[in-house]
Structures are given as C-alpha cells and as structure tokens.
Design an enzyme around this catalytic site. Sequence first.
Site, short mmCIF file in Angstrom:
data_model
loop_
_atom_site.label_atom_id
_atom_site.label_comp_id
_atom_site.label_asym_id
_atom_site.label_seq_id
_atom_site.Cartn_x
_atom_site.Cartn_y
_atom_site.Cartn_z
N ASN A 12 0.85 -1.20 0.00
CA ASN A 12 0.00 0.00 0.00
C ASN A 12 0.88 1.24 0.00
O ASN A 12 2.11 1.14 -0.01
CB ASN A 12 -0.96 -0.02 1.20
CG ASN A 12 -0.19 -0.07 2.51
OD1 ASN A 12 0.54 0.83 2.85
ND2 ASN A 12 -0.34 -1.18 3.23
N ASP A 56 -4.05 -6.30 4.96
CA ASP A 56 -5.08 -7.16 5.53
C ASP A 56 -5.12 -8.52 4.84
O ASP A 56 -5.61 -9.49 5.39
CB ASP A 56 -6.46 -6.50 5.40
CG ASP A 56 -6.59 -5.33 6.36
OD1 ASP A 56 -6.16 -5.47 7.52
OD2 ASP A 56 -7.08 -4.25 5.95
N LYS A 62 8.63 -16.47 -11.31
CA LYS A 62 7.77 -15.40 -11.86
C LYS A 62 6.59 -16.01 -12.62
O LYS A 62 6.80 -16.89 -13.46
CB LYS A 62 8.62 -14.52 -12.79
CG LYS A 62 7.88 -13.35 -13.35
CD LYS A 62 8.76 -12.55 -14.28
CE LYS A 62 7.93 -11.54 -15.04
NZ LYS A 62 8.69 -10.93 -16.13
N PHE A 107 -4.63 2.97 15.03
CA PHE A 107 -4.97 3.92 13.97
C PHE A 107 -6.06 3.28 13.13
O PHE A 107 -6.19 2.05 13.09
CB PHE A 107 -3.76 4.19 13.07
CG PHE A 107 -2.84 5.28 13.58
CD1 PHE A 107 -2.10 5.10 14.72
CD2 PHE A 107 -2.74 6.47 12.89
CE1 PHE A 107 -1.25 6.09 15.19
CE2 PHE A 107 -1.89 7.48 13.33
CZ PHE A 107 -1.14 7.30 14.48
N LYS A 112 -13.57 -0.18 15.47
CA LYS A 112 -12.24 -0.77 15.72
C LYS A 112 -11.80 -0.48 17.16
O LYS A 112 -11.22 -1.34 17.82
CB LYS A 112 -11.21 -0.22 14.73
CG LYS A 112 -11.38 -0.76 13.33
CD LYS A 112 -10.43 -0.14 12.32
CE LYS A 112 -10.77 -0.64 10.92
NZ LYS A 112 -10.10 0.06 9.84
N LYS A 153 -11.10 -3.65 19.57
CA LYS A 153 -9.71 -3.91 19.98
C LYS A 153 -9.42 -3.42 21.40
O LYS A 153 -8.28 -3.48 21.86
CB LYS A 153 -8.74 -3.26 18.97
CG LYS A 153 -8.91 -3.74 17.54
CD LYS A 153 -8.37 -5.15 17.36
CE LYS A 153 -8.93 -5.92 16.18
NZ LYS A 153 -8.57 -5.54 14.88
O1 PMT Z 1 2.88 6.04 6.59
P1 PMT Z 1 2.28 7.37 6.12
O2 PMT Z 1 2.49 7.59 4.65
O3 PMT Z 1 2.76 8.53 6.96
O4 PMT Z 1 0.70 7.29 6.32
C1 PMT Z 1 0.12 7.27 7.60
C2 PMT Z 1 -1.01 6.24 7.72
C3 PMT Z 1 -2.16 6.66 6.82
C4 PMT Z 1 -0.52 4.86 7.31
C5 PMT Z 1 -1.43 6.24 9.23
O5 PMT Z 1 -1.84 7.50 9.63
C6 PMT Z 1 -2.57 5.25 9.49
O6 PMT Z 1 -3.74 5.57 9.37
N1 PMT Z 1 -2.22 3.99 9.87
C7 PMT Z 1 -3.14 2.87 10.00
C8 PMT Z 1 -3.31 2.21 8.67
C9 PMT Z 1 -4.21 0.97 8.72
O7 PMT Z 1 -3.75 -0.09 8.38
O8 PMT Z 1 -5.38 1.17 9.20
P2 PMT Z 1 -6.51 -0.04 9.36
O9 PMT Z 1 -7.76 0.69 9.65
O10 PMT Z 1 -6.46 -0.94 8.18
O11 PMT Z 1 -6.02 -0.85 10.61
C10 PMT Z 1 -6.47 -0.59 11.94
C11 PMT Z 1 -5.38 -0.85 12.94
O12 PMT Z 1 -5.05 -2.24 12.94
C12 PMT Z 1 -4.08 -0.11 12.67
O13 PMT Z 1 -3.57 0.34 13.91
C13 PMT Z 1 -3.20 -1.16 12.03
O14 PMT Z 1 -1.82 -0.92 12.33
C14 PMT Z 1 -3.69 -2.44 12.68
N2 PMT Z 1 -3.61 -3.66 11.85
C15 PMT Z 1 -4.21 -3.73 10.65
C16 PMT Z 1 -4.18 -4.91 9.92
C17 PMT Z 1 -3.50 -6.03 10.44
N3 PMT Z 1 -3.43 -7.18 9.79
N4 PMT Z 1 -2.93 -5.94 11.65
C18 PMT Z 1 -2.98 -4.80 12.36
O15 PMT Z 1 -2.45 -4.73 13.48
#
Ligand code: PMT
Length: 404
Positions: free
Chosen positions: A210, A279, A289, A324, A338, A342
């Site tokens: 991403n 995810d 490849k 986040f 979330k 969590k």
């Molecule tokens: O890196 P930058 O370019 O500065 O951009 C910042 C950002 C947009 C990445 C940051 O501000 C942000 O929003 N980070 C969270 C991105 C994310 O994956 O969000 P989510 O809503 O998909 O996930 C929710 C939470 O679960 C997050 O804290 C994530 O770290 C966590 N997660 C997600 C998927 C996974 N398999 N395991 C996780 O722990």
Amino acid sequence: MKVVLGVTGGIAAYKAAELLRLLQDRGLEIQVVMTRHACEFVRPLTFVALSGRKVITGMFGEAGSEANGESAIEHIAVAQSLNALVIAPATANVLAKLAHGIADDFLTTLCLATKAPVIVAPAMNVNMWQNAATQENLAALRGRGVKVVEPEEGYLACGMTGAGRLASVEAIARAVCETLGLRDDLKGETVLVTAGPTEEPLDAVRYLSNRSSGKMGYALAEAARRRGARVVLVSGPTHLDVPAGVEAKRVRTAQEMGAAVSSHLGEASIVLMAAAVADFQPAQFRSQKIKKRKGAPSLKLKATRDILGEITRQRRAHQLVVGFAAETENVIENAAQKLKAKRLAFIVANDVTQEGAGFEADTNIVTLLFPDGRQKPLEKMTKLEVANRILDEVVELRKSGGQG
Ligand code: PMT
C-alpha cells in the site's frame, strides 16, 4: 533542533564526547566547535566520528585547524541557524572572555553573534573557581541570561579537592533540554511503534502493498524519543532514516511485523500502531515469476495475521495501546468500531481521502476517539505535531491511571 557544543581546553574536555551522545539521543543535531586549547586535550577526530560532521576549530582555517569550508563569516551562518549553544567544559579563561565580550576565536565570536540561549558548564581548579574574577564574570553572564550549570565538589584532576569538577553530563544535557523546551514526560516508558506498509509476496518479483511512507510512525518514534522514552520502532519497508536514539527492527511482511511486535511486546509500556499492515496476502506464493499467458490469472487472497487483535489478547494491565484507522468512508463510525473491538486506550481516525492527510503527505488531519465517546478533531498539522498531540493524550491517560 540544532545545538552547538563548544568544547574548551580543560581536562574534562573528554567528557564532552559523552555529552554529545546524550544530546544526539534526544534527537538533537549537534555541531561541535573546539577552541585551540581543547584540541590539545582531545583530537577533533573523536567528535567528527561521533557527530558525523566536521568540527569547527578555527576562524580562518589556520594551521592546525581541522575544519573544512570555514570562512571568515561562517560564524554568522552558524549563529543564525542554532537553537542553543552549550559550552562544556567552560574554562575560567573562556568565561572571562564571554563576560567581557572578547571574540578572538570561532567559539567566542559565535557567542557574541548568536541570539540563541547560551549554557555554560564550568570546570576548573577550585582556587580558579573561587577567585573573585571568575565569580564576578559568572555573575555578569548570569545577569545577561546565560544559564550556568554549576560544577560539582570532589577530587579534581589537579590533585586538590573542592568545587570545580564538571557537572554530570546528564545534568548538562537536562539543562540543554529544559532550555529548548524538550519535555521528558515519557521518561521511564518503553514505546513500541509500528510504521510503514507491509509487502506480501506473490511471486519471485511481485508483491501486494500500500501507499504508506512510514512518515506518521517515524514521527511518533521521533517525538516519543525526544520526550525521553526508550523507543522500539518496527518498520515495514520505507526510505526514511531511523530517528536518532530509536532502536529499529526492519521487517517486510505482516507475518514478520507480527513476530517482531510479539517479541518486543513484553518490554513495552505503550504501543502505538501506525503501520498500514496488509489485511490480505496472496493465498499462494510462487517461487518463480508467474508467466504472462492468454487471459489474466485470478488471484486468490487470504487474511494476514491481525497484529492489533493479538496485542489485545496478550496485553497486560499496565500496557496502553493506541490504534490507527485509515478510512475512506464512514470514518468516525468505522474507527469507533475498531476502537471497541480492539479495546484500545484511544484510536486515531484518519480520513485518508482528505488533501494533506494520510498516506505519503508530511501533514495529517486526524480525529482522536476515546472509549467514553469523546472525540477530538485536530486541524491540519505536520505529522510530528500530530505525533506530539497523540503523546500528550498518552501522558494524560498515564497521569489519570487510564489505559486501554
Ligand atoms: O505512513 P504514512 O504515509 O505517513 O501514512 C500514515 C497512515 C495513513 C498509514 C497512518 O496514519 C494510518 O492511518 N495507519 C493505519 C493504517 C491501517 O492499516 O489502518 P486499518 O484501519 O487498516 O487498521 C487498523 C489498525 O489495525 C491499525 O492500527 C493497524 O496498524 C492495525 N492492523 C491492521 C491490519 C492487520 N493485519 N494488523 C494490524 O495490526
């Protein structure tokens, strides 16, 4: 922030190397300036190696000067760019020059030319320290706003005992940080930060990922370190330099990120999950490849490990976890779900569709959501400022005994 470390000619000059390290650890950029006499006690090369930059030792690149690129007006450029000037050790001679406005080398000229705060840490023989001339010079300097980090009493290099021993490097570093307004409200905490994207390999040359640059997570790591915490940064692939004093673990996949987080979770008192963890990952990895054939191949995906979910299950009572949520629609509702699922201390809702917010940008626009329903929308600000606002909330929660 840029700090000049002035080193003058006393036996304690070698301690300036340790001070340099401590100041770098707080994320400060250090330019070392040495007097000619200081170079008799410690070689400038020591400071070049530690600071990774040239050391200024003279005004005009005169014989014996190790500086390169010095010029007669360099002191003006340095004077204008610095946030603080600390002289450690400061000899009686240099204090006398400063008190009388004498500018006969780079360091003393810099002191006259700068408007930045000046901190001096005297070190000398006890009789020189107690001499009325030295005390009057110090009084004059204090009167002009110079901060004096008093020397300690003890056994002196000259064989005498009394006041005159350089204050501890920790005390000097503290004085510099106080002068710069650097807080140490996270001292004693170990902060585990995740940052950047993950890459999920599909075949020998392709992967799913991403747009995360890691800037938000790195800003959190830098801010936490500057505020005195030990910081462990688990980072996906990024092009960013690790902030000074931060311990970094580089990983690639969600699986590796999960393993690194899990191995450091026990040490952490605060966990900040800014990484954009994939995810999904390709259900199958091909070591060769995938060849181009007629018709595009279909791609089967499977879920990656949910790192935040694992933390929620393993979290100990004292650990404070902040998540986040990067959202493109129903931002607050989705983030609130979330937060609840969590059991987080709070969540940082990030509408990544806004201009100047989310992925790649140097700025961000976020709303902090709390379990009691409170919402704190923050205006657009740099990611470092957002990081500090998040840490302000963490510190407040710590004070009130709250946690995730
Ligand atoms: O890196 P930058 O370019 O500065 O951009 C910042 C950002 C947009 C990445 C940051 O501000 C942000 O929003 N980070 C969270 C991105 C994310 O994956 O969000 P989510 O809503 O998909 O996930 C929710 C939470 O679960 C997050 O804290 C994530 O770290 C966590 N997660 C997600 C998927 C996974 N398999 N395991 C996780 O722990």
